[in-house]
Structure formats: structure tokens, C-alpha cells
Design an enzyme around this catalytic site. Structure first.
Site, PDB file in Angstrom:
ATOM      1  N   ARG A 139      -4.389  -8.597  -9.809  1.00 30.46           N
ATOM      2  CA  ARG A 139      -5.379  -9.360 -10.565  1.00 30.46           C
ATOM      3  C   ARG A 139      -5.752  -8.602 -11.818  1.00 30.46           C
ATOM      4  O   ARG A 139      -5.706  -7.365 -11.831  1.00 30.46           O
ATOM      5  CB  ARG A 139      -6.672  -9.547  -9.742  1.00 30.46           C
ATOM      6  CG  ARG A 139      -6.537 -10.534  -8.635  1.00 30.46           C
ATOM      7  CD  ARG A 139      -7.777 -10.603  -7.768  1.00 30.46           C
ATOM      8  NE  ARG A 139      -7.501 -11.481  -6.662  1.00 30.46           N
ATOM      9  CZ  ARG A 139      -7.716 -12.790  -6.651  1.00 30.46           C
ATOM     10  NH1 ARG A 139      -8.304 -13.363  -7.681  1.00 30.46           N
ATOM     11  NH2 ARG A 139      -7.388 -13.530  -5.612  1.00 30.46           N
ATOM     12  N   HIS A 190       1.962   0.527 -13.166  1.00 35.10           N
ATOM     13  CA  HIS A 190       2.732  -0.653 -13.549  1.00 35.10           C
ATOM     14  C   HIS A 190       4.227  -0.320 -13.486  1.00 35.10           C
ATOM     15  O   HIS A 190       4.657   0.695 -14.050  1.00 35.10           O
ATOM     16  CB  HIS A 190       2.347  -1.101 -14.960  1.00 35.10           C
ATOM     17  CG  HIS A 190       3.059  -2.352 -15.346  1.00 35.10           C
ATOM     18  ND1 HIS A 190       2.713  -3.587 -14.846  1.00 35.10           N
ATOM     19  CD2 HIS A 190       4.134  -2.559 -16.141  1.00 35.10           C
ATOM     20  CE1 HIS A 190       3.530  -4.499 -15.332  1.00 35.10           C
ATOM     21  NE2 HIS A 190       4.403  -3.905 -16.114  1.00 35.10           N
ATOM     22  N   GLY A 215       0.793  -1.229   0.000  1.00 38.63           N
ATOM     23  CA  GLY A 215       0.000   0.000   0.000  1.00 38.63           C
ATOM     24  C   GLY A 215       0.820   1.270   0.000  1.00 38.63           C
ATOM     25  O   GLY A 215       0.314   2.340   0.355  1.00 38.63           O
TER      26      GLY A 215
HETATM   27  C1  GAR Z   1       4.090  -1.489  -7.125  1.00 36.23           C
HETATM   28  O1  GAR Z   1       5.444  -1.580  -7.476  1.00 36.23           O
HETATM   29  C2  GAR Z   1       3.204  -1.520  -8.343  1.00 36.23           C
HETATM   30  O2  GAR Z   1       3.758  -0.842  -9.423  1.00 36.23           O
HETATM   31  C3  GAR Z   1       3.128  -3.006  -8.591  1.00 36.23           C
HETATM   32  O3  GAR Z   1       2.966  -3.567  -7.308  1.00 36.23           O
HETATM   33  C4  GAR Z   1       3.643  -2.740  -6.363  1.00 36.23           C
HETATM   34  C5  GAR Z   1       2.667  -2.404  -5.251  1.00 36.23           C
HETATM   35  O4  GAR Z   1       3.307  -1.678  -4.237  1.00 36.23           O
HETATM   36  N1  GAR Z   1       2.011  -3.336  -9.443  1.00 36.23           N
HETATM   37  C6  GAR Z   1       2.055  -4.305 -10.352  1.00 36.23           C
HETATM   38  O5  GAR Z   1       3.029  -5.005 -10.527  1.00 36.23           O
HETATM   39  C7  GAR Z   1       0.781  -4.473 -11.171  1.00 36.23           C
HETATM   40  N2  GAR Z   1       1.004  -5.317 -12.295  1.00 36.23           N
HETATM   41  P1  GAR Z   1       2.446  -0.999  -3.080  1.00 36.23           P
HETATM   42  O6  GAR Z   1       1.486  -2.061  -2.528  1.00 36.23           O
HETATM   43  O7  GAR Z   1       3.484  -0.621  -2.061  1.00 36.23           O
HETATM   44  O8  GAR Z   1       1.721   0.177  -3.652  1.00 36.23           O
END
Ligand code: GAR
Length: 204
Positions: A95, A113, A14
Site C-alpha cells: 500500500r 523495493h 514476511g
Molecule cells: C519483496 O520482494 C519486496 O521487495 C516486495 O514485496 C516482497 C515481499 O516479500 N515489495 C514491493 O513490491 C513493494 N512495492 P516478503 O513478504 O517475503 O518480505
């Protein structure tokens, strides 16, 4: 200009949600987070939401492992609508969202992303960039369409890949830019000074 009523979907730490909370608190983003939903019962994003008194819930997405569909998708749409959400933010939501949710919030679902799309869609994009031998990596905030990480791009930011990078150090550098890029992209929506022309998002 119109204040955004955000519904946030997440699966992990988050930190992106936190960057949006911080931008709102700093007065640099005209938005309110109405509800946070996580598909992992003990996801840290839920703890963060509780700490900031933001309504939050665990969303059971069974039986699917990698998509939001069926009963869970219906429930998700119902909760988002009940909280008055007008913009859906995928903040580390691992997802695939399906056409029904996209139709409920047309051109109002954003994803972050950790790569310069269209390179490296999917998971562990920073590791993909490192293994490929890229000299730059980065982050993309885009509108979500029916594909995977394929919608029109709102904001991109790059970071260098350093000689001694590990997946962890590169992801950490990308995340610093994520926390700038997501509030920036939401600000474009809040200001309403953009138009969609095919794949191109024309700003200003
Ligand atoms: C982030 O690095 C986001 O870009 C990635 O998950 C992480 C979540 O971090 N999202 C993906 O890979 C979507 N395909 P967070 O929970 O600390 O915001």
C-alpha cells in the site's frame, strides 16, 4: 549508536521480516521489533511474528485497496506509537503510505523495493525488468517520501538477469539480496553515521 525500535508493516510472506529477525538474533543489528502489522488477515508475516513472540495485529485498511489512509492510518500511527516505535519498516507492504504517517515518523520510514530505482516503481517490478530486457535487476532500500518508491536511496544491490529467467527465478534471486540489503540499511540508521543532503544519503 542507538538501538532501533522497529514497527513493521507487511502484506505477504514476511521473508524480509525474517532477515531482520535473524540479523538481530545474530547480533549484527542493534534493534528490536516492537510490533508487526499486516493488512491481510492470514498473511504469513503474522505467523512468523507469532513464532518469534513478536506482538502482531491485523490492520483493517478498508475501504481503501491500495493506500493507508483515514481511520486505518490513524489506528496504525496510534498502535506504532503505543509500542514505542521510532522507525517504521515497510517489509512487503503493498500500500501507499500517506503524509500523515510520514509526518508522525519524519525521515524514519523505510521501504524495500525489488528494483533498481528509479526504474520500475510500482508492482511486479521484477517482471517489468524481465519484459524490458534488462541485463541486471536488483533491490533498493529507501526512505519513504510522499511519492511512490521515490524517496532518498540508502542501499542498492544488483543481480544478473539470466537467459532462462522466469519472473519467479528472477524474483527469488532478487530476494536473496533483499535479505542482505534491509539489515544493512537498518544498520546505517542504528549507527547514525549518515546525513541527508537533498536526495543524497551521505554515509560515513
Ligand atoms: C519483496 O520482494 C519486496 O521487495 C516486495 O514485496 C516482497 C515481499 O516479500 N515489495 C514491493 O513490491 C513493494 N512495492 P516478503 O513478504 O517475503 O518480505
Amino acid at each position: 549508536m542507538s538501538k532501533l525500535h522497529l514497527g513493521m508493516l507487511g502484506s505477504g510472506a514476511g521473508s524480509n521480516m525474517q532477515s531482520i529477525v535473524d540479523a538481530i538474533a545474530a547480533g549484527t543489528l542493534d534493534a528490536e521489533i516492537k510490533i508487526v502489522l499486516a493488512d491481510v488477515p492470514d498473511a504469513k508475516i503474522l505467523d512468523r511474528a507469532r513464532k518469534h513472540n513478536i506482538p502482531c495485529e491485523y490492520l483493517d485498511c478498508a475501504p481503501w485497496k491500495t493506500k493507508l489512509e483515514g481511520v486505518a492510518e490513524d489506528k496504525c500511527i496510534e498502535i506504532l506509537k503505543a509500542h514505542g516505535v521510532d522507525t517504521v519498516v515497510l517489509a512487503g507492504f503493498m500500500r501507499i503510505v500517506k503524509p500523515k504517517l510520514l509526518a508522525a515518523f519524519p525521515n524514519r520510514v523505510l521501504n524495500i523495493h525489488p528494483a533498481i530505482l528509479p526504474a520500475f516503481p510500482g508492482v511486479h517490478s521484477w517482471t517489468q525488468a524481465l519484459d524490458y530486457g534488462c541485463k541486471v535487476a536488483g533491490v533498493t532500500v529507501h526512505f519513504v517520501d510522499a511519492g511512490t518508491d521515490s524517496g532518498p536511496i540508502l542501499v542498492q544491490k544488483t543481480v544478473p538477469v539470466l537467459e532462462d529467467d522466469t519472473p519467479e527465478t528472477l524474483h527469488a534471486r532478487i530476494q536473496v539480496q533483499e535479505h542482505i540489503a534491509f539489515p544493512e540499511a537498518l544498520n546505517i540508521l542504528a549507527k547514525g553515521n549518515y546525513r541527508l543532503e537533498g536526495r543524497r544519503v551521505r554515509i560515513g
